[in-house]
Design a protein around this motif. Structure first.
Motif, PDB file in Angstrom:
ATOM      1  N   LYS A  74      38.501  19.077  56.314  1.00 34.46           N
ATOM      2  CA  LYS A  74      39.950  19.061  56.135  1.00 34.46           C
ATOM      3  C   LYS A  74      40.703  19.059  57.469  1.00 34.46           C
ATOM      4  O   LYS A  74      41.642  19.817  57.688  1.00 34.46           O
ATOM      5  CB  LYS A  74      40.407  20.230  55.277  1.00 34.46           C
ATOM      6  N   GLY A  75      40.244  18.223  58.393  1.00 42.40           N
ATOM      7  CA  GLY A  75      40.931  18.054  59.663  1.00 42.40           C
ATOM      8  C   GLY A  75      40.596  19.079  60.734  1.00 42.40           C
ATOM      9  O   GLY A  75      41.097  18.998  61.843  1.00 42.40           O
ATOM     10  N   LYS A  76      39.741  20.050  60.429  1.00 40.71           N
ATOM     11  CA  LYS A  76      39.323  21.051  61.429  1.00 40.71           C
ATOM     12  C   LYS A  76      37.833  20.900  61.690  1.00 40.71           C
ATOM     13  O   LYS A  76      37.076  20.513  60.813  1.00 40.71           O
ATOM     14  CB  LYS A  76      39.608  22.467  60.931  1.00 40.71           C
ATOM     15  N   TRP A  77      37.445  21.251  62.910  1.00 39.70           N
ATOM     16  CA  TRP A  77      36.040  21.167  63.293  1.00 39.70           C
ATOM     17  C   TRP A  77      35.424  22.557  63.325  1.00 39.70           C
ATOM     18  O   TRP A  77      36.023  23.504  63.823  1.00 39.70           O
ATOM     19  CB  TRP A  77      35.904  20.490  64.658  1.00 39.70           C
ATOM     20  N   TYR A  78      34.220  22.657  62.792  1.00 39.44           N
ATOM     21  CA  TYR A  78      33.474  23.910  62.736  1.00 39.44           C
ATOM     22  C   TYR A  78      32.127  23.705  63.426  1.00 39.44           C
ATOM     23  O   TYR A  78      31.525  22.637  63.317  1.00 39.44           O
ATOM     24  CB  TYR A  78      33.268  24.349  61.283  1.00 39.44           C
TER      25      TYR A  78
END
Length: 117
Positions: A74-78
């Motif tokens: 959802k548009g974030k990097w983990y």
């Protein structure tokens, strides 16, 4: 990739069931590296690799081989740091089992009198 540092904490093992109905388990450790900034790193071991954590104790200097991966959601990097081996750091293994430090060993070798004269 290899990460070395002092073992600070062993976190609780987590278990569950995947969407596919398979059982999973993972356990993380907190490692403090000898760096000036951002020295703490959490490394996660899963499946059979968890058994490799039984040979280490809090306070040990350890060396872990890891894989680092990233994924987008959802548009974030983990980011994940997944461990696959973990053992006492090489510099500590000899001292821990013999009580002889690197300096003591060098002195012992230098004063070895096996010369023929």
């Amino acid at each position: 990739m290899n990460i070395e540092g002092k073992l600070i904490k062993i976190l609780r093992q987590e278990t569950g069931i995947s969407k596919a109905g398979k059982e999973w388990k993972k356990q993380s450790i907190l490692l403090e590296q000898d760096t000036k900034f951002n020295s703490e790193v959490v490394i996660t071991f899963s499946g059979d690799n968890i058994s490799k954590l039984k040979q280490i104790q809090i306070g040990d200097n350890i060396s872990c081989n890891v894989n680092i991966s990233s994924r987008e959601y959802k548009g974030k990097w983990y980011h994940n740091i997944n461990g696959w081996t973990c053992a006492l750091a090489n510099s500590n293994v000899y001292e821990k089992h013999t009580g002889i430090t690197g300096v003591d060993n060098a002195i012992k070798e230098a004063t070895n009198d096996d010369l023929p004269f």
